[in-house]
Motif scaffolding. Structure first.
Motif, PDB file in Angstrom:
ATOM      1  N   MET A 115     -31.136  52.268 -57.779  1.00 35.21           N
ATOM      2  CA  MET A 115     -30.493  53.528 -58.128  1.00 35.21           C
ATOM      3  C   MET A 115     -29.580  53.328 -59.332  1.00 35.21           C
ATOM      4  SD  MET A 115     -29.462  55.256 -54.465  1.00 35.21           S
ATOM      5  CE  MET A 115     -30.725  55.867 -53.330  1.00 35.21           C
ATOM      6  N   PRO A 116     -30.149  53.042 -60.507  1.00 33.11           N
ATOM      7  CA  PRO A 116     -29.312  52.852 -61.693  1.00 33.11           C
ATOM      8  C   PRO A 116     -28.531  54.124 -62.018  1.00 33.11           C
ATOM      9  CG  PRO A 116     -31.632  53.058 -62.297  1.00 33.11           C
ATOM     10  CD  PRO A 116     -31.590  52.928 -60.810  1.00 33.11           C
ATOM     11  N   MET A 117     -27.337  53.932 -62.570  1.00 32.48           N
ATOM     12  CA  MET A 117     -26.498  55.078 -62.898  1.00 32.48           C
ATOM     13  C   MET A 117     -27.163  55.922 -63.970  1.00 32.48           C
ATOM     14  SD  MET A 117     -22.442  55.221 -63.901  1.00 32.48           S
ATOM     15  CE  MET A 117     -22.537  55.278 -65.703  1.00 32.48           C
ATOM     16  N   ASN A 118     -27.168  57.217 -63.750  1.00 33.99           N
ATOM     17  CA  ASN A 118     -27.747  58.159 -64.699  1.00 33.99           C
ATOM     18  C   ASN A 118     -27.055  59.498 -64.495  1.00 33.99           C
ATOM     19  OD1 ASN A 118     -29.455  59.997 -66.111  1.00 33.99           O
ATOM     20  ND2 ASN A 118     -31.135  58.519 -65.971  1.00 33.99           N
ATOM     21  N   CYS A 119     -26.298  59.928 -65.499  1.00 35.99           N
ATOM     22  CA  CYS A 119     -25.517  61.160 -65.386  1.00 35.99           C
ATOM     23  C   CYS A 119     -26.290  62.397 -65.820  1.00 35.99           C
ATOM     24  CB  CYS A 119     -24.254  61.055 -66.245  1.00 35.99           C
ATOM     25  SG  CYS A 119     -23.199  59.642 -65.885  1.00 35.99           S
ATOM     26  N   ARG A 120     -27.447  62.202 -66.462  1.00 33.48           N
ATOM     27  CA  ARG A 120     -28.164  63.329 -67.052  1.00 33.48           C
ATOM     28  C   ARG A 120     -29.236  63.911 -66.151  1.00 33.48           C
ATOM     29  NH1 ARG A 120     -28.753  60.264 -72.353  1.00 33.48           N
ATOM     30  NH2 ARG A 120     -30.814  59.756 -71.528  1.00 33.48           N
ATOM     31  N   THR A 121     -29.704  63.129 -65.190  1.00 29.27           N
ATOM     32  CA  THR A 121     -30.886  63.516 -64.432  1.00 29.27           C
ATOM     33  C   THR A 121     -30.643  63.371 -62.946  1.00 29.27           C
ATOM     34  OG1 THR A 121     -32.176  62.604 -66.269  1.00 29.27           O
ATOM     35  CG2 THR A 121     -33.384  63.173 -64.276  1.00 29.27           C
ATOM     36  N   LYS A 122     -31.315  64.179 -62.154  1.00 33.22           N
ATOM     37  CA  LYS A 122     -31.249  64.089 -60.704  1.00 33.22           C
ATOM     38  C   LYS A 122     -32.575  63.533 -60.177  1.00 33.22           C
ATOM     39  CE  LYS A 122     -27.135  65.964 -60.078  1.00 33.22           C
ATOM     40  NZ  LYS A 122     -26.713  66.035 -61.482  1.00 33.22           N
ATOM     41  N   SER A 214     -35.539  53.130 -70.711  1.00 37.15           N
ATOM     42  CA  SER A 214     -36.645  53.445 -69.812  1.00 37.15           C
ATOM     43  C   SER A 214     -36.478  52.811 -68.434  1.00 37.15           C
ATOM     44  CB  SER A 214     -37.964  53.001 -70.437  1.00 37.15           C
ATOM     45  OG  SER A 214     -37.952  51.610 -70.715  1.00 37.15           O
ATOM     46  N   GLN A 215     -35.893  51.608 -68.372  1.00 37.76           N
ATOM     47  CA  GLN A 215     -35.783  50.957 -67.065  1.00 37.76           C
ATOM     48  C   GLN A 215     -34.743  51.619 -66.159  1.00 37.76           C
ATOM     49  OE1 GLN A 215     -35.084  49.481 -70.056  1.00 37.76           O
ATOM     50  NE2 GLN A 215     -33.650  47.760 -69.836  1.00 37.76           N
ATOM     51  N   TYR A 216     -33.972  52.543 -66.717  1.00 34.27           N
ATOM     52  CA  TYR A 216     -32.989  53.275 -65.916  1.00 34.27           C
ATOM     53  C   TYR A 216     -33.457  54.689 -65.607  1.00 34.27           C
ATOM     54  CZ  TYR A 216     -29.791  49.498 -67.240  1.00 34.27           C
ATOM     55  OH  TYR A 216     -29.206  48.277 -67.429  1.00 34.27           O
ATOM     56  N   GLU A 217     -34.706  54.959 -65.896  1.00 35.73           N
ATOM     57  CA  GLU A 217     -35.282  56.280 -65.634  1.00 35.73           C
ATOM     58  C   GLU A 217     -36.478  56.142 -64.699  1.00 35.73           C
ATOM     59  OE1 GLU A 217     -34.072  59.117 -66.877  1.00 35.73           O
ATOM     60  OE2 GLU A 217     -32.752  58.413 -68.487  1.00 35.73           O
ATOM     61  N   PHE A 218     -36.753  57.178 -63.929  1.00 36.33           N
ATOM     62  CA  PHE A 218     -37.925  57.209 -63.061  1.00 36.33           C
ATOM     63  C   PHE A 218     -39.030  58.028 -63.718  1.00 36.33           C
ATOM     64  CE2 PHE A 218     -34.775  55.948 -59.915  1.00 36.33           C
ATOM     65  CZ  PHE A 218     -35.488  55.061 -59.119  1.00 36.33           C
TER      66      PHE A 218
END
Length: 218
Positions: A115-122, A214-218
């Protein structure tokens, strides 16, 4: 006072950068900010090494001092600006706060990786494996014990905001991004962190960034 400078990575992704940034903002320190986007080109590491001998962010520059690593930065600030209540005043609470901050700093690898931190996407439900749930359970038990033993008089882990809250702030953003289901008592703490003006400032800046790792996005 000599000007402070904090070198950070992307606000959308860099949980390590958020910790001292939020703590410094919350305690009213004025500082310059140098943002170096991570993994966006071949020379990002060399740019960081202009400031940090470890080649990693965050790093604090203060007069002739260079302090890297988020926990070291916060401890340095606590020793430098002695009039501010960085840690709980009570000895037992202070020891507990340091212990859970260090545990957060060095542990919970399954949560970080899945669950990498990502403030832009759910990403509701993404990354929730059994071992991640174990990390979540440990984190919420820390929150519960902190609040029950030491949290009277405020909305944070030790009542008033401390370094410990700064260290758990990235977890709050993870829980929001991945829609982690929490009991009401834990949701109240999440809301207290999210309501901080400094936290809202960080989130707004993070959401305006355009870099994609990319590695912090699904």
């Amino acid at each position: 006072m000599t000007q402070l400078t904090l070198v950070i990575g992307n606000k959308n992704y860099s949980s390590w950068s958020l910790r001292p940034w939020l703590v410094m903002k919350q305690f009213g320190l004025e500082f310059n900010e140098i943002r170096i986007p991570l993994y966006n080109n071949l020379d990002y590491s060399s740019k960081i090494r202009q400031y940090s001998p470890s080649g990693k962010v965050p790093v604090l520059l203060h007069d002739t001092q260079t302090v890297w690593d988020s926990l070291a930065i916060c401890e340095y600030l606590a020793e430098t600006f002695l009039t501010l209540q960085w840690w709980p005043e009570d000895e037992a609470a202070r020891a507990f706060a340091r212990s859970i901050s260090a545990e957060m700093h060095s542990g919970f690898q399954n949560l970080r990786q899945n669950m990498p931190m990502n403030c832009r996407t759910k990403y509701p439900g993404k990354g929730l494996t059994s071992v991640v749930q174990q990390d979540i359970d440990r984190i919420t038990s820390i929150w519960q014990e902190s609040r029950q033993k030491f949290g009277a008089g405020g909305n944070f882990l030790f009542g008033n905001f401390t370094i410990a809250d700064g260290f758990f702030a990235p977890v709050v953003l993870r829980f929001v991004a991945y829609d982690v289901q929490l009991d009401p008592v834990y949701r109240d703490y999440v809301e207290a962190i999210l309501a901080l003006p400094a936290m809202q400032e960080w989130i707004k800046s993070a959401q305006s960034e355009t870099e994609i790792i990319s590695q912090y996005e699904f």
